[in-house]
Every structure is written in structure tokens, then in C-alpha cells.
Design a protein around this motif. Sequence first.
Motif, PDB file in Angstrom:
ATOM      1  N   GLU A  35      67.120 -18.093  19.004  1.00  0.00           N
ATOM      2  CA  GLU A  35      65.909 -18.863  18.707  1.00  0.00           C
ATOM      3  C   GLU A  35      64.759 -18.484  19.631  1.00  0.00           C
ATOM      4  O   GLU A  35      63.634 -18.267  19.166  1.00  0.00           O
ATOM      5  N   TRP A  38      63.472 -15.030  18.870  1.00  0.00           N
ATOM      6  CA  TRP A  38      62.708 -15.050  17.621  1.00  0.00           C
ATOM      7  C   TRP A  38      61.309 -15.609  17.865  1.00  0.00           C
ATOM      8  O   TRP A  38      60.328 -15.067  17.348  1.00  0.00           O
ATOM      9  N   LEU A  53      65.848 -13.854  12.252  1.00  0.00           N
ATOM     10  CA  LEU A  53      66.519 -14.900  13.021  1.00  0.00           C
ATOM     11  C   LEU A  53      68.032 -14.827  12.810  1.00  0.00           C
ATOM     12  O   LEU A  53      68.804 -14.913  13.760  1.00  0.00           O
ATOM     13  N   MET A  80      63.490 -22.379  11.980  1.00  0.00           N
ATOM     14  CA  MET A  80      62.366 -21.547  11.551  1.00  0.00           C
ATOM     15  C   MET A  80      61.283 -22.395  10.880  1.00  0.00           C
ATOM     16  O   MET A  80      60.099 -22.244  11.168  1.00  0.00           O
TER      17      MET A  80
END
Length: 90
Positions: A35, A38, A53, A80
Amino acid sequence: MAKLTDLPNIGPHAEQQLAEVGVATPDDLLTMGAEQAWLKVQTIDPGVCLHMLYALEGAVQGIPKAHLDPARKQELKEFMNAHQPAAAAE
């Protein structure tokens, strides 16, 4: 030294993007987690997608992204959606 491309799902383009945001080694990625990595990539590529991701999470787990647990994939999708850039949310 191990390269990011030694991890599953990480090709040359992803490796380049990760290096641009300070994720230079597999250990960097494992320490940071999918996470956070990303989110860092999102700073240089606001259109970074869910598949990236998933790829990052698969790399962290050491598995192809297609083998991610469905519940984990749902968590990542929700993550996301909660972290879209303002322009993408409009």
C-alpha cells in the motif's frame, strides 16, 4: 544485491517507477508494504492502477498476483478507492 525484478510481478517498468520514488530493493518494498509503495508511485503516476497494487502485494507475498487471496484483493481494492487523487475522484 537482489533486484526488484527478482520478485514476482515486478517488471522493468514497475522497477523504474519504484526506484523513482525511493524503493530500490526488495527489502525496501517488503519493509514498506504494497500500500505505501503504491501511494509513493501514485505521486509520479496519478493513474497507477489496481493491477499495480495487486502486483506489489504479490511481490511482497512472493506469489503471482493471480494467486492473491480474494479477501486480500478486496481489501486492496477498497484501499485504492479510498486513496484516489482528487482529479480522479471527480
